[in-house]
Write a protein that holds these residues in place. Structure first.
Motif, mmCIF file in Angstrom:
data_model
loop_
_atom_site.group_PDB
_atom_site.id
_atom_site.type_symbol
_atom_site.label_atom_id
_atom_site.label_comp_id
_atom_site.label_asym_id
_atom_site.label_seq_id
_atom_site.Cartn_x
_atom_site.Cartn_y
_atom_site.Cartn_z
ATOM 1 N N LYS A 1 0.892 -1.166 0.000
ATOM 2 C CA LYS A 1 0.000 0.000 0.000
ATOM 3 C C LYS A 1 0.923 1.206 0.000
ATOM 4 C CE LYS A 1 -4.009 1.913 2.397
ATOM 5 N NZ LYS A 1 -3.544 3.271 2.312
ATOM 6 N N PRO A 2 1.237 1.712 -1.182
ATOM 7 C CA PRO A 2 2.289 2.737 -1.247
ATOM 8 C C PRO A 2 1.876 4.064 -0.610
ATOM 9 C CG PRO A 2 1.388 2.284 -3.419
ATOM 10 C CD PRO A 2 0.635 1.436 -2.473
ATOM 11 N N ALA A 3 2.878 4.789 -0.140
ATOM 12 C CA ALA A 3 2.638 6.124 0.417
ATOM 13 C C ALA A 3 2.255 7.072 -0.718
ATOM 14 C CB ALA A 3 3.905 6.611 1.101
ATOM 15 N N GLU A 4 1.608 8.184 -0.371
ATOM 16 C CA GLU A 4 1.114 9.101 -1.407
ATOM 17 C C GLU A 4 2.249 9.692 -2.245
ATOM 18 O OE1 GLU A 4 -1.503 11.813 0.594
ATOM 19 O OE2 GLU A 4 -3.178 10.400 0.418
ATOM 20 N N ASP A 5 3.375 10.012 -1.585
ATOM 21 C CA ASP A 5 4.522 10.560 -2.329
ATOM 22 C C ASP A 5 5.024 9.553 -3.364
ATOM 23 O OD1 ASP A 5 4.485 12.871 -0.991
ATOM 24 O OD2 ASP A 5 6.324 12.549 0.176
ATOM 25 N N VAL A 6 5.001 8.274 -2.963
ATOM 26 C CA VAL A 6 5.477 7.208 -3.861
ATOM 27 C C VAL A 6 4.513 7.062 -5.042
ATOM 28 C CG1 VAL A 6 5.947 4.719 -4.026
ATOM 29 C CG2 VAL A 6 6.721 6.009 -2.024
#
Lengths: 355, 132
Positions: free
Chosen positions: A234-239
């Motif tokens: 579940k990637p971070a928003e920046d990623v």
């Protein structure tokens, strides 16, 4: 008392005269130095340029005072060329004994000279200073450390990249432009996979930084790893934002479904990146999706959506004009204007007869 | 800095602001038998383009002060007598968008800096007959 006054006056005048003479001497010395440097440049610049075509039979000697000036000239020419011509310049520097001079300058402890030495040794591919360069790549000074990293890449690109990725990840004081130049010098395909693999275990801010570098490299070799990162975790928003930028830059149609998913993400800067990416890989059927974003609450999303719309392969000036008239809000009508103008300008430029 | 053109040699017009690259280009082209006319910024280049006869070839740096290479390219292509002059764009990196835009606007070729002198010669030969 009168004597004291005279002595004081004479002393002051003598002092002024001395200062005047000193200034004249300094000016004369400066002019002599300038003349010597000009002569040096006049002799060596054509000689270095000539050496790109044919190795000169003899080389004039270089006075120790002119060693630094020679290295500036030589490095400046190295920065303008590539290929076998660079090796020919290396040959001239070695014949003039400048490899030894650069090794000495590396240990002077003066930043300006160290930078010059590191750049020179990098161009010369001087493997004997590898350990010293690795140490300097960790230096506190950002200019020195990145120059050392660049020299490492020039000497042994394959060995340098694994050593440099942890530094690229963490050195926020390294200029992104210089990092890009370094990565391009190593070869986009060589670094892309190593960078992509580093993103998997990196904390989100670092992973995002690395993916942004990948986007600038536009190397498709990184795509499988980044797709996996987006699908499995579940990637971070920046990623997510950085990955969408990468998908847009690489323009692989395989990434189109994922880009479309993020057009409705609650975070505005993810919608911005999704719209931008869609402008690069979108199809005619994406027109409606992008038009939907022209009414977004965030100005940047509307702006990038308008830009994306103008870049879709199916978009024409007539369609944009028609669309503008039907848009419900003044904001969405206005945001289309700059891209409509640009579309008209491009059409005019391409309509001009080419040679 | 301008080198006065001589009638018997084909002229190459260069717009390049980086001193090192300009000196190198002038040397390599002069050695190859061409007369070189050089402008160090976009504004100077535009003035020279308006005053000089069309050269055999133009080398235009994309990133120039005052007027960039793409603007100069558009200016050249609007001049009737310069319309068929081959133009090679010089770019500091492989920025595809700039290159695509330049090719769409009438540039004939491009070269990425730093460049290989042999590549320069090869590209010139595509458009010119090298003088003896």
């Amino acid at each position: 008392m009168a004597h004291v006054g005279w002595i004081l006056t004479i002393t002051i005048h003598a002092f002024i005269l001395l200062l005047f003479v000193w200034i004249l001497v300094l000016r004369a010395l400066r002019r002599m130095t300038e003349r010597r440097r000009r002569n040096m440049v006049d002799v060596w610049r054509p000689l270095l340029a000539e050496s790109l075509v044919e190795a000169p039979a003899t080389l004039p000697s270089i006075h120790p005072r002119d060693h630094v000036l020679f290295l500036y000239l030589w490095n400046s020419m190295q920065e303008s060329i590539k290929g076998e011509a660079s090796e020919q310049l290396n040959d001239v520097a070695r014949r003039a004994g400048m490899d030894t001079v650069a090794l000495r300058l590396l240990h002077t402890g003066r930043l300006r000279l160290q930078l010059l030495a590191v750049a020179t040794l990098g161009h010369l591919k001087e493997a004997s200073v590898w350990d010293e360069l690795v140490r300097l790549a960790h230096a506190h000074n950002a200019f020195l450390s990145i120059e050392a990293a660049r020299a490492m890449v020039r000497i042994r690109p394959k060995a340098a990249i694994p050593l440099l990725i942890p530094l690229i990840s963490t050195r926020s004081d390294w200029s992104p432009l210089k990092v890009m130049a370094l990565l391009n010098e190593a070869g986009a395909d060589l670094v892309a996979i190593a960078l992509a693999q580093a993103t998997v275990s990196a904390p989100p801010p670092i992973a995002a930084r690395l993916i942004r570098l990948l986007a600038s490299l536009r190397s498709p070799s990184a795509l499988p790893i980044i797709r996996q990162l987006m699908n499995e975790q579940k990637p971070a928003e920046d990623v997510i934002a950085a990955s969408l930028s990468l998908f847009g830059e690489c323009s692989d149609p395989q990434d189109l479904p994922m880009v479309r998913v993020y057009l409705t993400h609650p975070t505005w800067y993810i919608r911005v990146q999704a719209a931008t990416a869609l402008g690069k890989i979108g199809l005619e059927e994406d027109e409606a999706r992008v038009i939907g974003l022209l009414g977004d609450t965030h100005w940047w999303v509307r702006y990038r959506a308008a830009e994306a719309l103008s870049k879709l392969p199916s978009m024409t000036e007539a369609k944009m004009v028609e669309l503008q008239a039907t848009l419900p809000t003044v904001e969405s009508q206005e945001v289309i204007m700059p891209f409509l103008t640009k579309l008209r300008a491009t059409k005019t430029a391409t309509a001009l007869p080419a040679a | 800095m301008t080198t006065a053109p001589r009638a018997e040699k084909p002229t190459i017009f260069i717009a390049e602001d980086e001193e090192g690259t300009a000196i190198l280009l002038k040397f390599l082209l002069a050695r190859g038998g061409y007369t070189v006319v050089h402008a160090a910024d976009g504004q100077q280049a535009q003035t020279m383009i308006d005053q000089m006869p069309p050269p055999a070839l133009v080398l235009l740096d994309i990133m120039l002060p005052y007027l960039n290479g793409l603007q100069l390219l558009a200016h050249i292509r609007q001049k009737a007598e310069w319309q068929h002059v081959p133009i090679i764009m010089l770019t500091a990196d492989s920025n595809e968008r700039d290159i695509q835009q330049a090719l769409a606007a009438g540039a004939n070729d491009y070269m990425v800096k730093p460049f290989n002198p042999r590549e320069l010669t090869a590209r010139l030969q595509r458009f010119l007959t090298v003088p003896s």
